[in-house]
Design an enzyme around this catalytic site. Structure first.
Site, mmCIF file in Angstrom:
data_model
loop_
_atom_site.group_PDB
_atom_site.id
_atom_site.type_symbol
_atom_site.label_atom_id
_atom_site.label_comp_id
_atom_site.label_asym_id
_atom_site.label_seq_id
_atom_site.Cartn_x
_atom_site.Cartn_y
_atom_site.Cartn_z
ATOM 1 N N GLU A 18 0.823 -1.207 0.000
ATOM 2 C CA GLU A 18 0.000 0.000 0.000
ATOM 3 C C GLU A 18 0.861 1.263 0.000
ATOM 4 O O GLU A 18 2.059 1.209 0.245
ATOM 5 C CB GLU A 18 -0.893 0.044 1.251
ATOM 6 C CG GLU A 18 -2.309 -0.488 1.066
ATOM 7 C CD GLU A 18 -3.209 0.498 0.316
ATOM 8 O OE1 GLU A 18 -2.701 1.507 -0.208
ATOM 9 O OE2 GLU A 18 -4.419 0.245 0.260
ATOM 10 N N ARG A 102 -7.268 0.978 13.345
ATOM 11 C CA ARG A 102 -5.872 1.272 13.013
ATOM 12 C C ARG A 102 -5.853 2.360 11.952
ATOM 13 O O ARG A 102 -6.826 2.582 11.235
ATOM 14 C CB ARG A 102 -5.132 0.035 12.500
ATOM 15 C CG ARG A 102 -5.609 -0.490 11.143
ATOM 16 C CD ARG A 102 -4.571 -1.421 10.539
ATOM 17 N NE ARG A 102 -5.016 -2.090 9.321
ATOM 18 C CZ ARG A 102 -4.976 -1.581 8.104
ATOM 19 N NH1 ARG A 102 -4.579 -0.323 7.920
ATOM 20 N NH2 ARG A 102 -5.371 -2.290 7.056
ATOM 21 N N ASN A 104 -4.848 3.928 8.358
ATOM 22 C CA ASN A 104 -4.757 3.372 7.012
ATOM 23 C C ASN A 104 -4.004 4.366 6.125
ATOM 24 O O ASN A 104 -2.900 4.757 6.465
ATOM 25 C CB ASN A 104 -6.158 3.033 6.475
ATOM 26 C CG ASN A 104 -6.104 2.045 5.329
ATOM 27 O OD1 ASN A 104 -5.345 1.072 5.374
ATOM 28 N ND2 ASN A 104 -6.902 2.256 4.307
ATOM 29 N N ASN A 150 -9.276 5.930 2.752
ATOM 30 C CA ASN A 150 -8.313 5.527 1.724
ATOM 31 C C ASN A 150 -7.772 6.718 0.936
ATOM 32 O O ASN A 150 -7.249 7.645 1.517
ATOM 33 C CB ASN A 150 -8.930 4.450 0.815
ATOM 34 C CG ASN A 150 -8.386 3.067 1.125
ATOM 35 O OD1 ASN A 150 -7.181 2.879 1.240
ATOM 36 N ND2 ASN A 150 -9.264 2.099 1.286
ATOM 37 N N ASP A 201 -9.863 2.223 -3.865
ATOM 38 C CA ASP A 201 -8.886 2.112 -2.772
ATOM 39 C C ASP A 201 -7.996 3.355 -2.791
ATOM 40 O O ASP A 201 -8.465 4.452 -2.596
ATOM 41 C CB ASP A 201 -8.102 0.815 -2.950
ATOM 42 C CG ASP A 201 -7.361 0.381 -1.692
ATOM 43 O OD1 ASP A 201 -6.855 1.248 -0.965
ATOM 44 O OD2 ASP A 201 -7.260 -0.824 -1.437
#
Length: 295
Positions: A18, A102, A104, A150, A201
């Site tokens: 990512e 958490r 991202n 995202n 995403d």
């Protein structure tokens, strides 16, 4: 509609690759492998690749000061020196009252503020938030009720911020005050219809103001016009879980794409054996510069 195919660059087999980030200071591409707690560095000229391992999830990497990078753990922000291996915690305990959450995705704006969002690891709806972290390390909550925070990008003129909350299947835009960092005027600029595979995403923007959106579960990266909401092109990626993209290289005319292996069964891994790898295309357009955290 423009149709391209991504080329395979590295067989890193990331569980959850990512957040690619181009560091113009050193000419390297950074990205994270979140669930394996790893940060990767790749030099496209020398083809040297380095991996740095940590004892917890690492969700974001962005350029910092003096050759360092800023990384995020599930509830903390830290500075990491790749030359010495020293990690210095800058902020800790964000959402520590939500142990299922958490951090991202995240990026820095032109003023050097870090925008970073959160999500529930068990898929609880609307548990996440989007934070703006000032260079003085002040933390401000910018958005709440987020499913999975995202992609983030800013328009060429800096007056608009684009944002993806993946479960909504939308890209939204806000009027962005670069001086204060305040958001206003929320509106939907891209709606992913039922005919679009996967969910949106990570995201980046090119110098023509067009958005490039990774489609998790869709095996593609798509290009969109945020003014009209029109899909302009598709990049076929030989990996089902496409996570994000970033323009890189001296001219920022190479688009690197991260992918993941998580969530795939044996049949899908056999169909997409390069899943988790790093990919690249040369789309014929350059991308916006990456900003460093100025804290």
């Amino acid at each position: 509609m423009q149709q391209l195919k991504a080329e395979w660059v590295l067989d890193v087999q990331n569980a959850l690759g990512e957040g690619p980030c181009w560091d113009e200071r050193t000419g390297v591409l950074w990205w994270v492998n979140i669930t394996d707690g790893k940060v990767h560095r790749y030099n496209p000229v020398t083809e040297e690749q380095n991996t740095y391992a940590f004892e917890q999830f690492v969700t974001v990497v962005v350029p910092g000061k003096d050759g360092k990078v800023i990384i995020s753990f599930p509830h903390a922000i830290a500075s990491f020196d790749p030359e010495t291996g020293v990690v210095e915690t800058l902020i800790d305990g964000i959402e520590s009252d939500l142990p299922d959450n958490r951090f991202n995705d995240g990026k820095c704006d032109s003023a050097g503020r870090l925008w970073i969002g959160s999500m529930s690891m068990s898929g609880k709806p609307a548990q996440g938030k989007l934070y703006c972290i000032q260079p003085d390390l002040t933390v401000r909550e910018a958005l709440s009720g987020i499913g999975c925070s995202n992609g983030i990008a800013w328009s060429v003129d800096g007056g608009t911020m684009y944002y993806i909350d993946s479960p909504t299947r939308q890209v939204v835009a806000f009027d962005f005050d670069a001086e204060s960092g305040e958001l206003s005027g929320r509106r939907v600029v891209v709606q992913f219809g039922d005919n679009e595979s996967g969910v949106p995403d990570g995201m980046t923007i090119d110098d023509e103001g067009m958005l490039w959106v990774a489609q998790w579960g869709g095996a593609e990266l798509s290009r969109w016009n945020p003014t009209t909401g029109t899909k302009l092109g598709v990049v076929a990626v030989p990996a089902l879980q496409v996570t994000s993209a970033m323009f890189a290289g001296p001219e920022r005319d190479e688009l690197y794409i991260t992918t993941a292996r998580t969530g795939l069964n044996d049949e899908q891994l056999a169909q997409y054996p390069l899943s988790g790898g790093l990919f690249r295309i040369r789309p014929g357009v350059s991308g916006a510069a990456v900003h460093s955290f100025k804290g």
